[in-house]
Write an enzyme that holds these catalytic residues in place. Structure first.
Site, PDB file in Angstrom:
ATOM      1  N   ARG A   1      -3.965   0.815  -8.906  1.00 10.43           N
ATOM      2  CA  ARG A   1      -2.652   0.481  -8.355  1.00 10.43           C
ATOM      3  C   ARG A   1      -2.560  -1.041  -8.300  1.00 10.43           C
ATOM      4  NH1 ARG A   1      -3.787   4.427  -3.835  1.00 10.43           N
ATOM      5  NH2 ARG A   1      -3.777   6.388  -4.969  1.00 10.43           N
TER       6      ARG A   1
ATOM      7  N   TYR B   1       0.844  -1.209   0.000  1.00 11.51           N
ATOM      8  CA  TYR B   1       0.000   0.000   0.000  1.00 11.51           C
ATOM      9  C   TYR B   1       0.878   1.257   0.000  1.00 11.51           C
ATOM     10  CZ  TYR B   1      -2.559   3.836   2.131  1.00 11.51           C
ATOM     11  OH  TYR B   1      -3.053   5.088   2.418  1.00 11.51           O
TER      12      TYR B   1
ATOM     13  N   TYR C   1     -10.143  15.729   1.216  1.00  4.34           N
ATOM     14  CA  TYR C   1     -10.647  15.291  -0.079  1.00  4.34           C
ATOM     15  C   TYR C   1     -12.095  15.757  -0.212  1.00  4.34           C
ATOM     16  CZ  TYR C   1      -6.763  12.138  -1.270  1.00  4.34           C
ATOM     17  OH  TYR C   1      -5.547  11.606  -1.621  1.00  4.34           O
TER      18      TYR C   1
ATOM     19  N   GLN D   1      -5.436  17.699   5.772  1.00  4.26           N
ATOM     20  CA  GLN D   1      -5.658  17.608   4.314  1.00  4.26           C
ATOM     21  C   GLN D   1      -7.045  17.056   4.044  1.00  4.26           C
ATOM     22  OE1 GLN D   1      -5.379  14.130   2.679  1.00  4.26           O
ATOM     23  NE2 GLN D   1      -6.375  15.072   0.910  1.00  4.26           N
TER      24      GLN D   1
ATOM     25  N   HIS E   1       1.487  13.341  -6.637  1.00  2.92           N
ATOM     26  CA  HIS E   1       0.876  12.411  -5.695  1.00  2.92           C
ATOM     27  C   HIS E   1       1.763  11.175  -5.503  1.00  2.92           C
ATOM     28  CE1 HIS E   1      -3.243  12.119  -3.809  1.00  2.92           C
ATOM     29  NE2 HIS E   1      -2.757  10.932  -3.493  1.00  2.92           N
TER      30      HIS E   1
ATOM     31  N   THR F   1      -6.415  18.837  -1.556  1.00  3.15           N
ATOM     32  CA  THR F   1      -5.780  18.046  -2.616  1.00  3.15           C
ATOM     33  C   THR F   1      -6.680  18.023  -3.848  1.00  3.15           C
ATOM     34  OG1 THR F   1      -4.610  16.690  -1.019  1.00  3.15           O
ATOM     35  CG2 THR F   1      -4.922  15.733  -3.197  1.00  3.15           C
TER      36      THR F   1
ATOM     37  N   ARG G   1       1.153   8.060  -7.684  1.00  4.32           N
ATOM     38  CA  ARG G   1       0.063   7.138  -7.364  1.00  4.32           C
ATOM     39  C   ARG G   1      -1.211   7.405  -8.143  1.00  4.32           C
ATOM     40  NH1 ARG G   1       1.094   4.610  -2.435  1.00  4.32           N
ATOM     41  NH2 ARG G   1      -1.045   4.559  -1.665  1.00  4.32           N
TER      42      ARG G   1
ATOM     43  N   LYS H   1      -2.815  21.323  -3.035  1.00  7.95           N
ATOM     44  CA  LYS H   1      -1.818  20.267  -3.285  1.00  7.95           C
ATOM     45  C   LYS H   1      -2.144  19.509  -4.572  1.00  7.95           C
ATOM     46  CE  LYS H   1       0.065  16.061  -1.164  1.00  7.95           C
ATOM     47  NZ  LYS H   1      -0.531  14.925  -1.852  1.00  7.95           N
TER      48      LYS H   1
END
Ligand SMILES: Cc1cc2nc3c(=O)[nH]c(=O)nc-3n(C[C@H](O)[C@H](O)[C@H](O)COP(=O)(O)O)c2cc1C
Length: 412
Positions: A192, A49, A155, A153, A303, A183, A306, A279
């Site tokens: 991923r 991860y 989202y 931070q 990022h 962000t 990612r 960000k």
């Protein structure tokens, strides 16, 4: 009579092996050594991860570090000896070095309780810890432990006209968080491969597939038994009283979505009175937009490789963004920082501050509670030595170094 050592001699070069700190420095002279230890100490799904990235070959996780490595600095010699000053002021507050622990969704997956460890590291080392809104500890808990060194931070949570985002801003204000980080570089889900191969789904279950992996990682298992999962701690209040882990995870999956629009960021600019940082900027045109909204800082970032595997290495965009911003906002940087020399490189390209992600997670995974302190100290010490190596006294002087950056983007 023994002469007192001049303080410029207190260096990273020869650790004192009679102390534990000194022995750790010999065992882990690079972040790569911590990474190797981390791989053995936490379950595979947790290591992957942190370590993983987007794309089959994870090209820009590696590309970020490679682009930094390719930047040459021309040192100057013949100056007097001194102890270099690594400290820096940002938004009116002094930090011991130009680095923060980057927001990383789930420190508590990598080592249960990890958010609180990071918060204590921030306070002890006088660097910020950026708690992510998906974390496994609340902004209130972390702000208290970080003693003025917490950033938060967020989202996007679109429901009810961003009601949750607005409540987070109120909570961050009440908790006296030192900066809000918004962000913007997660407009869509990304793939991923390692997470898919490991079938990483939250809440994670310790079942037949993972049991062997977990029981052979006793430090992780002990931390898990002590702290549990406490999934999406900052969202639980909006789900229900005492939601189960599955309900909290379902809520996070269902409610989060998309990247913030500039209009939404303008609303946060009004609602949040402290320093506001956007960000995930790679294009100078986006830097211009952020500056026009009056944000206090932007993070040049991909990022950590990612999100979009085809994105450039973040350091390769730093010079054009510094020039687009033209001193009207603070420039922060992240992606691939693994040494004190990297901090000199980004400083001389115009970054005031850096976010460091994986290096802190490797430290947490490799060494548990003492790992993040070790990493903070590692960077500050290496930076002090690196400043002397290149012949400057402090970060302000590092901005004037001569360097060559062969892979930098330019638009003409
Ligand atoms: C495990 C992990 C989780 C992350 N989660 C978030 C997140 O929740 N929010 C965010 O803005 N960035 C997140 N990032 C990106 C970091 O904030 C940062 O941009 C990146 O890690 C910097 O690169 P580095 O890991 O090479 O230092 C995450 C990165 C990692 C490694």
């Amino acid at each position: 009579m023994a002469q007192e050592e001049p303080d410029y001699k207190v260096t990273a070069g020869r650790p004192d092996t009679s102390t534990r700190a000194g022995r750790l420095k010999m065992l882990y002279p690079t972040i790569g050594d911590l990474r190797a230890r981390a791989r053995k100490r936490v379950p595979r799904f947790a290591f992957d991860y942190v370590d993983g990235a987007a794309g089959a070959d994870e090209p820009n996780r590696k590309g970020n570090a490679a682009a930094l490595d390719g930047i040459e600095i021309l040192p100057r010699y013949g100056v007097e000896n001194y102890r270099a000053d690594t400290s820096v002021e940002l938004f009116g507050k002094r930090y011991s070095g130009p680095l923060a622990i980057a927001p990383m969704g789930l420190p508590g997956l990598v080592l249960p309780g990890g958010e609180k460890v990071f918060a204590r590291t921030a306070a002890a080392n006088e660097i910020p810890f950026t708690l992510g809104s998906s974390a496994l500890a609340t902004v209130e808990e972390v702000a208290e432990l970080a003693e003025g060194f917490a950033w938060f931070q967020i989202y996007r949570m679109p429901r009810d006209d961003l009601a949750i985002n607005m409540d987070w801003i109120e909570r961050a204000t009440a908790a006296e968080v030192a900066a809000l980080v918004v962000t913007i570089d997660v407009p869509a889900r990304t793939k991923r491969p390692r997470e898919l191969r490991n079938r990483l789904v939250l809440p994670y279950r310790i079942g037949l597939r993972t049991i062997a992996d977990v029981v052979t990682r006793p430090a992780w298992l002990r931390a898990y038994l002590r702290h549990g999962q406490n999934l999406f701690a900052n969202m639980q209040k909006y789900v229900d009283d005492n939601p189960t882990a599955a309900e909290a995870a379902e809520f996070a999956r269902g409610e989060g979505g998309g990247s913030f629009t500039w209009d939404e960021i303008a609303r946060f600019r009004d609602a949040w009175k402290g320093p506001l940082i956007v960000k995930g900027i790679l294009h100078p045109g986006d830097a211009e937009k952020a500056v026009a909204l009056g944000v206090d800082g932007i993070v040049v970032s991909n990022h950590g490789g990612r999100q979009l595997e085809a994105a450039p290495a973040s350091v390769d965009m730093l010079p054009v963004i510094v020039s687009a911003a033209g001193g009207r906002t603070e420039i922060l940087f992240d992606g691939g920082i693994r040494s004190g020399v990297d901090l000199v490189r980004t400083t001389s390209l115009g970054a005031r501050f850096n976010l460091v992600g994986r290096a802190f997670m490797y430290g947490l995974a490799a060494l548990g509670d003492e790992g993040p302190d070790f990493v903070a100290d590692f960077f500050i010490e290496e930076l002090r030595e690196a400043l002397r190596q290149v012949g400057v006294r402090d970060l302000a002087a590092a901005r004037d170094l001569d360097l060559r950056h062969p892979t930098a983007w330019c638009f003409d």
